[in-house]
Enzyme design. Structure first.
Site, PDB file in Angstrom:
ATOM      1  N   LYS A 140       0.778  -2.180 -10.338  1.00 53.39           N
ATOM      2  CA  LYS A 140       2.197  -2.551 -10.267  1.00 53.39           C
ATOM      3  C   LYS A 140       2.727  -2.413  -8.845  1.00 53.39           C
ATOM      4  O   LYS A 140       3.464  -3.274  -8.355  1.00 53.39           O
ATOM      5  CB  LYS A 140       3.020  -1.673 -11.209  1.00 53.39           C
ATOM      6  CG  LYS A 140       2.836  -1.997 -12.688  1.00 53.39           C
ATOM      7  CD  LYS A 140       3.701  -1.090 -13.542  1.00 53.39           C
ATOM      8  CE  LYS A 140       3.532  -1.399 -15.023  1.00 53.39           C
ATOM      9  NZ  LYS A 140       4.368  -0.507 -15.868  1.00 53.39           N
TER      10      LYS A 140
ATOM     11  N   ALA B 188       7.209   3.419   1.901  1.00 54.95           N
ATOM     12  CA  ALA B 188       7.613   2.067   1.497  1.00 54.95           C
ATOM     13  C   ALA B 188       9.127   1.902   1.506  1.00 54.95           C
ATOM     14  O   ALA B 188       9.649   0.874   1.957  1.00 54.95           O
ATOM     15  CB  ALA B 188       7.044   1.753   0.115  1.00 54.95           C
TER      16      ALA B 188
ATOM     17  N   PRO C 152      -1.142  -0.312  -0.186  1.00 55.23           N
ATOM     18  CA  PRO C 152      -0.379   0.924  -0.439  1.00 55.23           C
ATOM     19  C   PRO C 152      -1.303   2.100  -0.731  1.00 55.23           C
ATOM     20  O   PRO C 152      -2.314   1.956  -1.418  1.00 55.23           O
ATOM     21  CB  PRO C 152       0.447   0.580  -1.687  1.00 55.23           C
ATOM     22  CG  PRO C 152       0.468  -0.904  -1.749  1.00 55.23           C
ATOM     23  CD  PRO C 152      -0.843  -1.351  -1.169  1.00 55.23           C
TER      24      PRO C 152
ATOM     25  N   SER D 177      -0.178  -1.165   7.848  1.00 56.46           N
ATOM     26  CA  SER D 177       0.538  -0.867   6.604  1.00 56.46           C
ATOM     27  C   SER D 177       1.991  -1.333   6.665  1.00 56.46           C
ATOM     28  O   SER D 177       2.273  -2.528   6.739  1.00 56.46           O
ATOM     29  CB  SER D 177       0.430   0.630   6.313  1.00 56.46           C
ATOM     30  OG  SER D 177       0.856   0.924   5.007  1.00 56.46           O
TER      31      SER D 177
ATOM     32  N   ALA E   3      -4.115  -4.029   7.302  1.00 58.12           N
ATOM     33  CA  ALA E   3      -4.394  -2.861   6.456  1.00 58.12           C
ATOM     34  C   ALA E   3      -3.132  -2.365   5.770  1.00 58.12           C
ATOM     35  O   ALA E   3      -2.725  -1.221   5.930  1.00 58.12           O
ATOM     36  CB  ALA E   3      -5.038  -1.743   7.276  1.00 58.12           C
TER      37      ALA E   3
ATOM     38  N   GLY F 225       1.770   3.164   9.763  1.00 63.26           N
ATOM     39  CA  GLY F 225       2.343   2.888   8.442  1.00 63.26           C
ATOM     40  C   GLY F 225       3.404   3.916   8.119  1.00 63.26           C
ATOM     41  O   GLY F 225       3.972   4.539   9.011  1.00 63.26           O
ATOM     42  N   GLY F 226       3.672   4.082   6.839  1.00 64.06           N
ATOM     43  CA  GLY F 226       4.676   5.062   6.446  1.00 64.06           C
ATOM     44  C   GLY F 226       5.171   4.843   5.040  1.00 64.06           C
ATOM     45  O   GLY F 226       4.488   4.227   4.215  1.00 64.06           O
TER      46      GLY F 226
END
Length: 326
Positions: A141, A71, A126, A101, A123, A68-69
């Site tokens: 949000k 956004a 956030p 992610s 998965a 992931g990382g």
């Protein structure tokens, strides 16, 4: 003078031939990403996608393995993939790797999404970089925004919209066979050769048909600039650089003329602030950490019986806790 036209012709020919020649249609670019999605990785991928488009390559393969990382870095990559003029294939490989992610969004934004046996995807809920308690409204949000983003990508690429929402809201994951069955990916390929074989002859919407019988795979490697940017844009490295910078300045001010601590400290601080430009930092956290340095320096000059040191420790801890935004 009679040889002047000939010399001019030779000069023009050499000038044109010495430049960057566009790639032929039998060239397929390959990028291997095995890291978290950071501004450094984003910069590397965006530039590679631009290069593939400009050179009119047959396509570009992103071999992906990521936990992931960030956004914002993920969004930049997705935008570049969606806007790429040549077919983009994201291949989660080799076996044992994953697209978690942010990797979910990157994989599903591709024209062709593929996975190797023994890999997983999902998965995508956030998470926060920092350690502050989560605000429910803000978290809701962020999740809703990510769900909407994921649905848009899935709809554009004809993928399973319901699964994407569950991956974000409930952090579900899938194996390569489950992902293929659920309509999350298009292909399960044993290796790169098998992937090329399976996508050969496949039509890509608005980008034509892939003809890869005699394709030449060209691997794009990370430049030194990309490697350095990737390293310092890691949130943990950026924080360490700032701590080294503050410590260096503290020792320089405590021992005037030492020079070395000041040089190391100032250099580290500049690199840290550069990294913070690309990271979701809370500037109140930076100010608190700088304030802690001021307290430690004042402790040297003023007899406070340890009160300034205590204040410095408290502000340092508070600043570190709120340094990174959600």
């Amino acid at each position: 003078m009679k040889y002047l036209p000939f010399l001019l012709f030779i000069s023009v020919f050499l000038a044109l031939s010495s430049g960057d020649c566009p790639a032929e249609q039998d060239e397929m670019y390959l990028i291997v990403v095995s890291d978290a999605i950071t501004p450094g990785i984003s910069d590397f991928l965006v530039n590679a996608l631009k290069q593939a488009s400009q050179n009119n390559a047959a396509g570009i393969i992103i071999q992906l393995d990521t936990p992931g990382g960030l956004a914002e870095s993920m969004r930049k990559i997705v935008i570049s993939i969606l806007g790429c003029k040549v077919p983009v294939i994201v291949y989660v490989a080799p076996s044992g790797d994953r697209a978690a992610s942010a990797g979910v969004m990157i994989t599903m934004s591709a024209d062709i999404a593929a996975m190797a046996p023994g890999t997983t995807i999902g998965a995508a809920h956030p998470v926060s970089i920092g350690s502050r308690p989560a605000d429910k409204k803000i978290t809701e949000k962020i999740i809703n925004d990510m769900v909407a983003h994921g649905k848009t990508i899935a709809e554009k690429r004809g993928k399973n919209v319901d699964w994407v929402e569950k991956a974000i809201r409930d952090s579900i994951s899938a194996t390569e066979s489950e992902a293929l069955k659920a309509g999350i990916i298009d292909i399960v390929a044993e290796d790169l050769d098998d992937l090329i074989k399976q996508i050969n002859g496949r039509s890509v919407k608005d980008k034509g048909t892939l003809h890869l019988d005699h394709v030449n795979i060209i691997k794009i490697k990370e430049s030194i600039r990309t490697k350095i940017l990737k390293a310092i844009s890691n949130p943990n490295i950026a924080y360490i650089l700032m701590m080294i910078g503050l410590a260096g300045l503290y020792f320089e001010l405590a021992n005037p003329g030492a020079v070395f601590p000041g040089v190391v400290g100032s250099t580290s601080l500049i690199l840290a602030f550069f990294a913070f430009q690309t990271l979701p930092v809370n500037y109140a956290g930076i100010l608190l950490i700088i304030l802690s340095l001021v307290f430690f320096i004042l402790e040297i000059k003023i007899t406070s019986y340890g009160m300034l040191s205590i204040a410095g420790i408290i502000t340092l801890v508070l600043g570190s806790l709120i340094l990174y935004k959600k």
